[in-house]
Scaffold this motif. Structure first.
Motif, PDB file in Angstrom:
ATOM      1  N   PHE A 189       0.823  -1.215   0.000  1.00 13.72           N
ATOM      2  CA  PHE A 189       0.000   0.000   0.000  1.00 13.72           C
ATOM      3  C   PHE A 189       0.857   1.266   0.000  1.00 13.72           C
ATOM      4  N   ALA A 190       2.150   1.120   0.377  1.00 15.56           N
ATOM      5  CA  ALA A 190       3.047   2.270   0.412  1.00 15.56           C
ATOM      6  C   ALA A 190       3.885   2.399  -0.857  1.00 15.56           C
ATOM      7  N   LEU A 191       3.599   1.560  -1.858  1.00 10.96           N
ATOM      8  CA  LEU A 191       4.343   1.621  -3.118  1.00 10.96           C
ATOM      9  C   LEU A 191       3.894   2.842  -3.911  1.00 10.96           C
ATOM     10  N   ARG A 192       4.836   3.695  -4.259  1.00 11.75           N
ATOM     11  CA  ARG A 192       4.519   4.954  -4.933  1.00 11.75           C
ATOM     12  C   ARG A 192       5.408   5.155  -6.158  1.00 11.75           C
ATOM     13  N   GLY A 193       4.941   5.980  -7.067  1.00  7.74           N
ATOM     14  CA  GLY A 193       5.760   6.401  -8.195  1.00  7.74           C
ATOM     15  C   GLY A 193       6.635   7.570  -7.778  1.00  7.74           C
ATOM     16  N   LEU A 194       7.864   7.602  -8.277  1.00  6.79           N
ATOM     17  CA  LEU A 194       8.814   8.656  -7.891  1.00  6.79           C
ATOM     18  C   LEU A 194       8.991   9.644  -9.032  1.00  6.79           C
ATOM     19  N   ARG A 195       8.937  10.937  -8.700  1.00  4.55           N
ATOM     20  CA  ARG A 195       9.131  12.006  -9.677  1.00  4.55           C
ATOM     21  C   ARG A 195      10.267  12.914  -9.223  1.00  4.55           C
ATOM     22  N   ASP A 196      11.067  13.365 -10.187  1.00  3.97           N
ATOM     23  CA  ASP A 196      12.118  14.317  -9.838  1.00  3.97           C
ATOM     24  C   ASP A 196      11.535  15.726  -9.824  1.00  3.97           C
TER      25      ASP A 196
END
Length: 365
Positions: free
Chosen positions: A13-20
């Motif tokens: 549930f804590a898996l997120r996409g990462l953005r710079d």
């Protein structure tokens, strides 16, 4: 960054996409803040590193939710010496420990072949770097060709061992063997969750004070404080101007002051070093975005909550004085202003022993 299967990881549930900062896609990661636990903001950064690794690799087999809770509640579990699983993303070996490992891998391949299996399947599970130079002996000194002459002697004495290592460098996947003549490396290890000592630095170094002066001062303070088996985490406003060379020297001296690890927080100076050593801007941007997202990056211009440590030491960098030590007993630190008195005192004494012990120029504040 996200390594375990989201199907088996209870923290999916804590898996997120990462953005710079420019909004570019940098992959996915497990967000520690999204665990929703208020204790995270007060965790030392060394504990946050262990926590992130445990959450990312949690599979309810090798690493369980209970293990994650042990790390989260480190203030209690560190006193109980509770063991925790640690799954590193990289292993660094020097020749004394690395050569036996390589021999074991070769033996396992022989066993696999005898059992009728494919020996090529025997490889390190995580990337491993093996550095050979830990035992290099300097037989030739004070010569322009000293390096070349010493390396020739090294190869002559270790021909069989180096031949085996050269075979290993191409035989195994996931292993990098750095050849002789490239430098040495130190390998800290952790088995149980220790206490964390917060070493707060403030002020700036005076003119004329060198990295050696600072290292000797810090080492003596930590020896007196008793940090054997603990994590030492350096923090505070004094970090802003502390050069990376000074940080790495102090961290590398962890065995000298007895700590399991000496840890400097990741900040703008760390990023500058990554750029200076040839990392692409995109890579550095991804690293910064990831660490900021998981509260493992320090920005001195932003308000922050001070972590809770087992104990605290404070040093004003302005109090560090130029000093000398050794050569027989390098821990006998003497301030430069006391050098003349010390020299006369030692002149008539047995070699390696002093009759005068000076009051340290740095004290706890």
């Amino acid at each position: 960054m996200a390594t375990s299967s989201s199907n088996s990881n209870p923290f999916s549930f804590a898996l997120r996409g990462l953005r710079d900062r420019e909004g570019g896609d940098c992959g996915s990661y497990y967000s520690i803040p999204d665990l929703g636990d208020q204790r995270i903001d007060k965790l030392p950064y060394t504990i946050r590193v262990l926590l992130e690794s445990a959450v990312r690799n949690c599979d309810e087999f090798q690493i369980t939710k209970e293990d994650v809770e042990k790390i989260m509640g480190w203030e209690k579990t560190s006193l109980e010496q509770v063991e925790i699983p640690f799954k590193p993303s990289r292993v660094i070996l020097q020749d004394f420990t690395g050569v036996p490992v390589l021999v074991d891998f070769a033996s396992m391949r022989d066993a696999m072949l005898e059992l009728g299996g494919n020996p090529d399947k025997i490889n390190p599970m995580v990337p491993a770097d093996l550095v050979i130079d830990h035992s290099v002996t300097a037989n030739v000194v004070r010569s322009q060709n000293a390096i070349q002459a010493n390396m020739e002697l090294e190869f002559e004495r270790n021909k069989e061992r180096f031949a085996f290592l050269k075979w290993g460098s191409s035989a195994f996947h996931n292993m990098l063997i750095i050849p002789p003549g490239s430098g040495i490396v130190h390998q800290p290890m952790s088995m149980v969750l220790p206490g964390v000592v917060g070493f707060k630095l403030h002020g700036t170094l005076r003119d004329g004070v060198t990295a050696t002066d600072l290292v000797l001062t810090v080492t003596q303070m930590l020896r007196k404080h008793g940090v054997v088996g603990k994590f030492v985490e350096f923090y505070g406003r004094g970090m802003e101007e502390l050069a990376l060379a000074d940080r790495t020297t102090i961290a590398n001296m962890a065995p000298e002051y007895g700590a399991t690890v000496g840890f400097f927080l990741v900040d703008h100076i760390t990023l500058e070093y990554l750029k200076m050593t040839g990392r692409e801007d995109e890579t550095v941007s991804t690293i910064e975005a990831y660490l900021r997202a998981n509260k493992m990056f320090v920005d001195y211009n932003e308000p922050k909550i001070e972590p809770t440590y087992s104990s605290y030491i404070e040093l004003d960098l302005g109090d560090v004085e130029p000093c000398i030590s050794g050569p027989k007993r390098p821990h006998d630190r003497v301030t430069l202003k006391d050098m003349k008195t010390d020299w006369h005192a030692c002149l008539e004494n047995k070699i390696g022993f002093k009759v005068i012990r000076y009051v340290e120029c740095v004290c706890f504040i």
